[in-house]
Design a protein around this motif. Structure first.
Motif, PDB file in Angstrom:
ATOM      1  N   ARG A   1       0.841  -1.207   0.000  1.00 20.12           N
ATOM      2  CA  ARG A   1       0.000   0.000   0.000  1.00 20.12           C
ATOM      3  C   ARG A   1       0.876   1.258   0.000  1.00 20.12           C
ATOM      4  NH1 ARG A   1      -2.103  -0.891   4.456  1.00 20.12           N
ATOM      5  NH2 ARG A   1      -3.649  -2.360   3.706  1.00 20.12           N
TER       6      ARG A   1
ATOM      7  N   VAL B   1      -3.601   2.438  -2.393  1.00 20.84           N
ATOM      8  CA  VAL B   1      -4.696   1.667  -1.813  1.00 20.84           C
ATOM      9  C   VAL B   1      -5.347   0.741  -2.833  1.00 20.84           C
ATOM     10  CG1 VAL B   1      -6.977   1.839  -0.743  1.00 20.84           C
ATOM     11  CG2 VAL B   1      -5.168   3.405  -0.063  1.00 20.84           C
TER      12      VAL B   1
ATOM     13  N   ALA C   1      -3.287  -2.353  -3.560  1.00 21.13           N
ATOM     14  CA  ALA C   1      -3.234  -3.224  -2.384  1.00 21.13           C
ATOM     15  C   ALA C   1      -4.570  -3.930  -2.163  1.00 21.13           C
ATOM     16  CB  ALA C   1      -2.851  -2.416  -1.148  1.00 21.13           C
TER      17      ALA C   1
ATOM     18  N   TYR D   1      -7.208  -4.387   4.902  1.00 20.09           N
ATOM     19  CA  TYR D   1      -6.514  -3.471   5.810  1.00 20.09           C
ATOM     20  C   TYR D   1      -6.870  -3.776   7.252  1.00 20.09           C
ATOM     21  CZ  TYR D   1      -4.819   0.752   8.066  1.00 20.09           C
ATOM     22  OH  TYR D   1      -4.162   1.612   8.891  1.00 20.09           O
TER      23      TYR D   1
END
Length: 312
Positions: A167, A172, A175, A187
């Motif tokens: 990330r 973002v 990821a 996350y």
């Protein structure tokens, strides 16, 4: 493309070795890392799983790696001067060093973490702190990122730490796609508690906190008070607050802030909408509030984040 050296050693857990290879390997058809496994003594290595490994590369791989990953270690084994010096030299020329789980013992032995924060598995934290009193050993979080050094807790937290590395490097969106591919949570905050004894509900399918999370994620662009949030799952504010912390290790507001921050990061990476619009859509209300939280939690600005990750 970043080069990554992953250390293998005799008697290690193959799962620990597989984590960085899985996360940083070519999983999306667009390789971002050149991952090479190395060992102090190349050749056949044993594992604790009853089968062997064959590693072709030696420690010279660390000499040119952008990232050096130490996926575990045996705390009863004193690392050789050669191995310690290889880690120290890689860090000294600018490589990011990542100590996963008991790899923190190797990080500590190299001396690169003196006076700094290091995370390891909660069962081994006291031993690490006693052996290296100059470290700030954490046993209450999943992972820690102090810039040129990342460390993590137990096996599953190694996945979180490696995803955090992705990330940081690639944004973002990338990821999250990767997390979806390997079917793990996209996350989990590094500040989340390592070990939280959570009693199972009478009906395991009725996870009220999970329902509360889904409810909040669908309304990130709206103001969400604790009272309203708790009422959405038929709990009192006090009960909701207690159960949310027991379930996640964080307060509801801290969790909500991270969700909004990730929403803003994703919108910055995937759209060309103005910062003010993104601040509103992610629930920050104003660009000033968005910039404040970006600086506080990420050490950057929304505009700089967009410039760095929009193209990728």
């Amino acid at each position: 493309m970043r080069s990554v050296a992953v250390l293998a050693f005799d008697g290690m857990s193959p799962f620990h070795l597989s984590v960085p290879c899985l996360v940083l390997g070519d999983r999306l058809g667009d390789a971002q890392y050149d991952v090479q496994v190395c060992a102090e003594q190349p050749g056949r290595l044993g594992t604790n799983a009853g089968f062997g490994l064959y590693v072709e590369q030696g420690l010279a791989v660390m000499d040119r790696a952008d990232v050096v990953i130490l996926p575990s270690w045996d705390p009863d084994v004193e690392p050789s001067d050669r191995l310690v010096e290889a880690i120290r030299a890689a860090h000294g020329r600018g490589a990011t060093v990542v100590g996963l789980c008991l790899g923190a013992f190797l990080v500590a032995a190299s001396g690169i973490a003196a006076g700094r924060e290091v995370v390891t598995h909660w069962r081994w934290a006291d031993r690490l702190a006693a052996r290296y009193p100059d470290l700030d050993v954490r046993a209450d979080v999943l992972w820690s990122d102090v810039g040129d050094l990342l460390t993590s807790a137990g096996t599953a937290a190694s996945l979180d730490c490696c995803l955090h590395l992705v990330r940081t490097h690639h944004g973002v969106e990338f990821a999250e796609q990767l997390a979806r591919t390997i079917v793990v949570a996209p996350y989990r905050s590094g500040s989340q508690a390592q070990y939280i004894p959570v009693p199972l509900p009478p009906d395991p399918t009725d996870d009220v906190i999970e329902r509360a999370m889904v409810w909040a994620r669908a309304r990130l662009d709206q103001p969400i008070s604790l009272d309203e949030w708790a009422a959405a799952v038929a709990l009192s504010r006090r009960t909701f607050t207690r159960q949310f912390r027991a379930r996640t290790g964080n307060s509801g507001q801290a969790w909500l802030l991270r969700q909004r921050l990730d929403r803003a990061r994703l919108l910055l990476e995937t759209t060309d909408h103005p910062i003010e619009w993104i601040a509103t859509e992610s629930g920050f209300g104003s660009s000033a509030a968005l910039r404040h939280h970006f600086h506080l939690l990420l050490g950057t600005t929304p505009q700089r984040h967009r410039q760095e990750f929009a193209a990728s």
